[in-house]
Scaffold this motif. Structure first.
Motif, PDB file in Angstrom:
ATOM      1  N   TYR A 166       0.803  -1.228   0.000  1.00 17.05           N
ATOM      2  CA  TYR A 166       0.000   0.000   0.000  1.00 17.05           C
ATOM      3  C   TYR A 166       0.835   1.278   0.000  1.00 17.05           C
ATOM      4  N   VAL A 170       0.693   4.783  -2.641  1.00 12.48           N
ATOM      5  CA  VAL A 170       0.337   6.139  -2.220  1.00 12.48           C
ATOM      6  C   VAL A 170       0.966   7.178  -3.151  1.00 12.48           C
ATOM      7  N   GLU A 193      -6.835   2.697   2.401  1.00  8.37           N
ATOM      8  CA  GLU A 193      -6.689   4.106   2.777  1.00  8.37           C
ATOM      9  C   GLU A 193      -7.684   4.510   3.858  1.00  8.37           C
TER      10      GLU A 193
END
Length: 215
Positions: A166, A170, A193
């Protein structure tokens, strides 16, 4: 208590996310990599590769002397085994998570990182290098998008494979990627998120870095 030597990079965020998800007690020790603090001899005793993150576990499983560890993937695996969280115990599930953890460590992170270097840090633009790494990052995004087409998370349940990947997504804008081109990846990204622990991890990191820079 876990000492986390940290800066607000994708690899640093991996560890704060894990710690916030599991509730392990930890203390942040910012290491300003822009000012060369990763070369401090005290830090090098913990992380001889002069890279963050690194941890010291003052209460290792089974007792004994504190354990220090560097490399974000190794830290995630160590903490998952310590807590029994975010890593399946059954052989097949564990293998699924680990192969995608190593995929991130060997592919997604290094390739996306090279995009950042050649577009933002290199002293002169090198079009061949930029094109190469942008295209390779797009290929890796497509691999992950395909993987997520029929499952909510990378290896079934939410795991350290998701936590590892993840933070590298971003920065998709800086990596010259459009999430809309990868709809399954975009859905996964937005799901993670929104997790409270993820939001806390990023907020804690921003605050720690700001205090350290201001000190």
């Amino acid at each position: 208590m876990i000492d986390l030597h940290y800066w607000a990079t994708p690899n640093g965020h991996k560890i704060t996310i894990f710690l916030e998800e599991t509730g392990l007690s930890y203390q942040l020790f910012p290491v300003d990599i822009g000012n060369g603090e990763q070369f401090d001899p005290a830090f090098l005793r913990i992380a001889p590769n002069n890279r963050i993150p690194a941890i010291v576990d003052h209460a290792p499983t089974g007792g004994g002397e504190p354990i220090s560890l560097f490399e974000s993937g190794a830290i995630l695996l160590y903490l998952a085994e310590k807590t029994g969280a975010l890593l399946p115990t059954r052989l097949q599930g564990r293998a699924e998570v680990l192969q995608w953890l190593f995929w991130q460590m060997a592919g997604l992170g290094p390739m996306a990182g090279q995009v950042g270097h050649f577009t933002r840090a290199a002293p002169h633009p090198i079009p061949y290098a930029i094109e190469r790494y942008v295209k390779e990052t797009a290929r890796l995004y497509a691999v992950l998008d395909k993987r997520l087409a029929d499952r909510e998370y990378i290896a079934g349940d939410y795991s350290i494979a998701d936590i590892a990947s993840y933070p590298w997504i971003v920065g998709h804008i800086r990596q010259q990627q459009r999430l809309a081109d990868f709809p399954h990846l975009q859905r996964w990204f937005e799901t993670i998120e929104a997790r409270p622990a993820v939001q806390r991890a990023y907020a804690i990191g921003r605050e720690a870095v700001a205090r350290h820079v201001a000190a």
